[in-house]
Design a protein around this motif. Structure first.
Motif, PDB file in Angstrom:
ATOM      1  N   ILE A   1      40.908  37.870  36.753  1.00 38.85           N
ATOM      2  CA  ILE A   1      40.892  39.256  37.234  1.00 38.85           C
ATOM      3  C   ILE A   1      39.808  40.040  36.494  1.00 38.85           C
ATOM      4  N   ARG A   2      39.806  39.917  35.181  1.00 38.92           N
ATOM      5  CA  ARG A   2      38.803  40.630  34.365  1.00 38.92           C
ATOM      6  C   ARG A   2      37.378  40.184  34.699  1.00 38.92           C
ATOM      7  N   SER A   3      37.186  38.879  34.899  1.00 35.19           N
ATOM      8  CA  SER A   3      35.832  38.374  35.150  1.00 35.19           C
ATOM      9  C   SER A   3      35.247  38.911  36.453  1.00 35.19           C
ATOM     10  N   ARG A   4      36.085  39.315  37.379  1.00 38.39           N
ATOM     11  CA  ARG A   4      35.623  39.916  38.632  1.00 38.39           C
ATOM     12  C   ARG A   4      35.444  41.426  38.521  1.00 38.39           C
ATOM     13  N   GLY A   5      35.811  41.985  37.368  1.00 36.72           N
ATOM     14  CA  GLY A   5      35.720  43.425  37.189  1.00 36.72           C
ATOM     15  C   GLY A   5      36.833  44.175  37.894  1.00 36.72           C
ATOM     16  N   PHE A   6      37.931  43.483  38.196  1.00 35.20           N
ATOM     17  CA  PHE A   6      39.061  44.077  38.892  1.00 35.20           C
ATOM     18  C   PHE A   6      40.017  44.761  37.917  1.00 35.20           C
ATOM     19  N   ALA A   7      40.835  45.631  38.461  1.00 37.35           N
ATOM     20  CA  ALA A   7      41.937  46.264  37.734  1.00 37.35           C
ATOM     21  C   ALA A   7      43.235  45.610  38.196  1.00 37.35           C
TER      22      ALA A   7
ATOM     23  N   SER B   1      46.581  26.334  36.654  1.00 36.16           N
ATOM     24  CA  SER B   1      47.208  25.051  36.963  1.00 36.16           C
ATOM     25  C   SER B   1      48.723  25.102  36.771  1.00 36.16           C
ATOM     26  N   GLU B   2      49.215  26.102  36.051  1.00 36.54           N
ATOM     27  CA  GLU B   2      50.657  26.284  35.864  1.00 36.54           C
ATOM     28  C   GLU B   2      51.253  27.199  36.944  1.00 36.54           C
ATOM     29  N   SER B   3      50.473  27.482  37.978  1.00 37.55           N
ATOM     30  CA  SER B   3      50.905  28.339  39.089  1.00 37.55           C
ATOM     31  C   SER B   3      51.248  29.754  38.641  1.00 37.55           C
ATOM     32  N   THR B   4      50.452  30.299  37.723  1.00 35.93           N
ATOM     33  CA  THR B   4      50.600  31.690  37.307  1.00 35.93           C
ATOM     34  C   THR B   4      49.296  32.428  37.575  1.00 35.93           C
TER      35      THR B   4
ATOM     36  N   LYS C   1      42.075  31.026  45.377  1.00 39.59           N
ATOM     37  CA  LYS C   1      42.937  30.210  44.530  1.00 39.59           C
ATOM     38  C   LYS C   1      42.464  30.198  43.084  1.00 39.59           C
ATOM     39  N   ASP C   2      41.232  30.647  42.812  1.00 34.06           N
ATOM     40  CA  ASP C   2      40.744  30.670  41.430  1.00 34.06           C
ATOM     41  C   ASP C   2      41.472  31.710  40.578  1.00 34.06           C
ATOM     42  N   PHE C   3      42.311  32.543  41.195  1.00 38.83           N
ATOM     43  CA  PHE C   3      43.124  33.499  40.441  1.00 38.83           C
ATOM     44  C   PHE C   3      44.392  32.843  39.877  1.00 38.83           C
TER      45      PHE C   3
END
Length: 150
Positions: free
Chosen positions: A16-22, A7-10, A2-4
Motif C-alpha cells: 500500500i505504501r509503495s503505491r503512495g496509497f492511504a 503469501s499468508e493471505s493477508t 494480487k500484489d497487495f
C-alpha cells in the motif's frame, strides 16, 4: 491487484505504501449497503474481487455491476476478500475473521470515504465497546496501527 496480498493471505501494508496509497481501518465486514454507498460516492459502477484462502490460489471474480456482485461476495465471505472499485484506485480488504475491514487506495478517495459517514461506527469505539476480549482488543490495536496509512 494480487500484489497487495501476502503469501499468508493477508493485506500487505508495504505494498500500500509503495503505491503512495492511504489506508483506514473500520469495524467488521462490509455490508451490501456500505459497498453500494462507496460505489455511488466515488462514481464506480462495477467491482471485481479476489477471494483468498490461506494455502490456496486466490479466485478472481471478473468485473460486474456492483449490485450483481453481492451474492458472489457473500458466498465468499468466509475467505479474505479484496474488492476493487473498477476505474478507481480504491479497494476494500475484508479478512476472514470479519473483525475489521481496510479501505485503501488513492488518498483523496480514502479520506472522502472516511469523512462520508458511510462507516458510522468508529474503530476506536469498536475497540472500547466492552464486547471484545482483552486479547482481541490488543490484536485489533495492532491491526489499527498497521493499517492506518496516511
Amino acid at each position: 491487484m494480487k500484489d497487495f496480498i501476502t503469501s499468508e493471505s493477508t493485506l500487505d501494508p508495504d505494498a500500500i505504501r509503495s503505491r503512495g496509497f492511504a489506508a483506514r481501518i473500520f469495524p467488521e465486514f462490509p455490508s451490501e449497503e456500505e459497498i453500494a454507498l462507496i460505489s455511488d460516492l466515488i462514481g464506480a459502477t462495477e467491482i471485481e474481487f479476489w477471494a483468498h484462502e490461506f494455502g490456496l490460489p486466490s479466485q478472481h471474480f471478473a468485473a460486474q455491476p456492483v449490485g450483481l456482485m453481492f451474492e458472489k461476495l457473500f458466498e465468499n465471505a468466509p475467505y479474505g476478500l479484496l474488492i476493487h472499485f473498477l476505474g478507481r484506485n480504491l479497494f476494500i480488504w475484508a479478512p476472514e475473521d470479519h473483525e475489521f475491514l481496510v479501505v485503501f487506495g488513492n488518498s483523496d478517495m480514502v479520506h472522502h470515504v472516511e469523512q462520508s459517514g458511510i462507516f458510522s461506527y468508529k474503530f476506536a469505539d469498536y475497540l472500547n465497546s466492552g464486547d471484545l476480549s482483552t486479547k482481541t482488543v490488543k490484536h485489533l490495536e495492532q491491526m489499527m496501527e498497521t493499517y492506518t496509512i496516511c
